[in-house]
Write an enzyme that holds these catalytic residues in place. Structure first.
Site, PDB file in Angstrom:
ATOM      1  N   HIS A  72      -4.696  -7.616   0.116  1.00 58.50           N
ATOM      2  CA  HIS A  72      -4.110  -6.203   0.168  1.00 58.50           C
ATOM      3  C   HIS A  72      -3.454  -6.242   1.456  1.00 58.50           C
ATOM      4  O   HIS A  72      -2.254  -5.628   1.460  1.00 58.50           O
ATOM      5  CB  HIS A  72      -5.024  -5.193   0.215  1.00 58.50           C
ATOM      6  CG  HIS A  72      -4.611  -3.753   0.159  1.00 58.50           C
ATOM      7  ND1 HIS A  72      -3.814  -3.306  -0.965  1.00 58.50           N
ATOM      8  CD2 HIS A  72      -4.528  -2.987   1.208  1.00 58.50           C
ATOM      9  CE1 HIS A  72      -3.389  -2.045  -0.642  1.00 58.50           C
ATOM     10  NE2 HIS A  72      -3.797  -1.772   0.547  1.00 58.50           N
ATOM     11  N   TYR A 123      -2.881  11.273   1.149  1.00 53.73           N
ATOM     12  CA  TYR A 123      -3.461  11.017  -0.006  1.00 53.73           C
ATOM     13  C   TYR A 123      -3.354  12.441  -0.714  1.00 53.73           C
ATOM     14  O   TYR A 123      -3.094  12.656  -2.046  1.00 53.73           O
ATOM     15  CB  TYR A 123      -4.839  10.547  -0.173  1.00 53.73           C
ATOM     16  CG  TYR A 123      -4.919   9.239  -0.034  1.00 53.73           C
ATOM     17  CD1 TYR A 123      -5.064   8.346  -0.980  1.00 53.73           C
ATOM     18  CD2 TYR A 123      -5.159   8.702   1.296  1.00 53.73           C
ATOM     19  CE1 TYR A 123      -5.255   6.740  -0.587  1.00 53.73           C
ATOM     20  CE2 TYR A 123      -5.097   7.269   1.583  1.00 53.73           C
ATOM     21  CZ  TYR A 123      -5.316   6.570   0.678  1.00 53.73           C
ATOM     22  OH  TYR A 123      -5.170   5.003   0.742  1.00 53.73           O
ATOM     23  N   ASP A 149       0.746  -1.181   0.071  1.00 52.45           N
ATOM     24  CA  ASP A 149      -0.015  -0.054   0.089  1.00 52.45           C
ATOM     25  C   ASP A 149       1.026   1.172   0.069  1.00 52.45           C
ATOM     26  O   ASP A 149       1.693   1.351  -0.964  1.00 52.45           O
ATOM     27  CB  ASP A 149      -1.075   0.057   1.211  1.00 52.45           C
ATOM     28  CG  ASP A 149      -2.071   0.930   1.114  1.00 52.45           C
ATOM     29  OD1 ASP A 149      -3.144   0.865   0.344  1.00 52.45           O
ATOM     30  OD2 ASP A 149      -1.678   1.988   1.813  1.00 52.45           O
TER      31      ASP A 149
END
Length: 398
Positions: free
Chosen positions: A375, A323, A184
């Site tokens: 993930h 982000y 990630d």
């Protein structure tokens, strides 16, 4: 003590959450105002009401944070200041001579909780089916704004900056050579470390390769049909990317564009849990099965340890700002030339084909396609993940 040495000091840290915070958390869960049930029988409208009510019931009535707290404190925890920011990390030295130093980076919506199952197999392999020569010294930091690390007060803490900070952290711990691993955000950070190519960095391992060719990425993002000439493996990866861009990207875009607007996940524990659960389709499906009582690689406690850590540290907003800070494409090749090991899990957002990986990482030392896992590979499939690190990073040992 001179000011400089105070700043670079490595201070012991203990996780100690006041009972009043746990009582407040339970009260908030119990006073959740629920919406009506979704109008479909699948996950197309988001995390289902039944999943969230099952999670909330267990969280309020049975879940015990103190078990997680004790587990975290069973390992050596530290804080040190880097570039004006307090960085928290777990540091476990191997009892084996010539262990290879390894820094592992989590992602969103994960935390250091993701790595707890792999600490002992990696640091003491002889007790866990491995050989002494496969041992690692482990450093597991909380990213800035995550967990017990401080939240940046200014802009600029992007993956590139974090990568440079990790090199400083490893050098501060006395490691003159080391390897780095990530999934990630951690995958993006180790890619950037590979681009920076600090002389101390021997190589990297990633379980979310930045390897999608630009023409493939462009077609997937546009929802176009697959480019001609793709192998079956490449076509599957293209389909996974197309699905993510159509159905999953908006989640990341909201945090990338307007992280401060997400006040609801700072105020409502159930709101935070739902937002975390909805990260990617395969993970959401797995977690829903867990709260239906099915046995998976994650347990109810695993899932709630991670969510509760976000809640108790009040880092949902500060973590999502990464982000906003990030300007790099997650899945694109970055120009990494250091040695790279890649593990491709089938239920990752996209499972990277060998052909793309070989183009993206010219100095590829290991590639393996796993038959199970998604993930949160280290957390969900710790056994295969441990073996991947042992085998994948073996060529980088002296």
């Amino acid at each position: 003590m001179p000011a400089k040495s105070k700043k670079t000091a490595i201070r012991p840290f203990t996780v100690e959450i006041p009972q009043s915070q746990l009582d407040d958390l339970r009260a908030r869960i119990e006073h959740m105002r629920w919406p009506e049930k979704e109008t479909v029988d699948d996950l197309t409208q988001g995390v289902q009401l039944a999943t969230m009510q099952s999670l909330a019931s267990y969280w309020a009535k049975e879940y015990d944070w103190r078990k997680c707290e004790a587990r975290l404190n069973s390992y050596p925890n530290f804080i040190t200041e880097i570039d004006g920011l307090d960085i928290h990390f777990i540091h476990v030295r191997s009892p084996h001579e010539n262990a290879l130093p390894l820094i592992i980076t989590h992602g969103w919506p994960g935390s250091i909780v993701e790595q707890l199952k792999i600490i002992e197999p990696l640091t003491d392999p002889t007790k866990h089916g491995g050989k002494a020569e496969d041992a690692f010294h482990l450093v597991i930091p909380s990213m800035p704004g995550y967990g017990f690390s401080a939240a940046p007060k200014t802009t600029g803490w992007d993956p590139d900056h974090i990568g440079r900070a990790w090199v400083e952290l490893m050098k501060r711990l006395g490691y003159t050579e080391f390897v780095a691993q990530g999934g990630d955000w951690g995958a993006l950070i180790v890619d950037m470390m590979g681009v920076q190519a600090a002389p101390e960095l021997l190589g990297i391992h990633t379980n979310m390769a930045g390897a999608v060719p630009p023409e493939i990425d462009k077609a997937a993002l546009a929802g176009s049909k697959a480019p001609a000439g793709l192998s079956e493996e490449e076509r599957h990866a293209f389909d996974q990317l197309t699905f993510f861009y159509a159905k999953g990207l908006a989640y990341a875009q909201e945090m990338g564009n307007r992280p401060q607007t997400l006040y609801g996940i700072a105020d409502s524990p159930v709101g935070l849990a739902a937002w975390i659960l909805d990260h990617d389709a395969r993970s959401t499906e797995l977690i829903a099965r867990v709260f239906q009582g099915k046995k998976e690689g994650l347990t109810r406690d695993d899932i709630l340890d991670n969510i509760t850590l976000y809640w108790l540290t009040n880092t949902a907003i500060s973590a999502s700002r990464l982000y906003w800070e990030n300007k790099f494409a997650f899945f694109a090749p970055k120009g990494v030339n250091v040695p790279v090991a890649v593990s491709a899990y089938p239920d990752e957002i996209y499972s990277a084909p060998r052909s793309w990986v070989e183009r993206a990482y010219p100095n590829l030392v290991h590639y393996n396609k796993l038959d199970k896992g998604g993930h949160f590979a280290a957390w969900e499939q710790p056994k295969s993940f441990t073996e991947e690190l042992r085998v994948g990073l073996r060529p980088l040992r002296h």
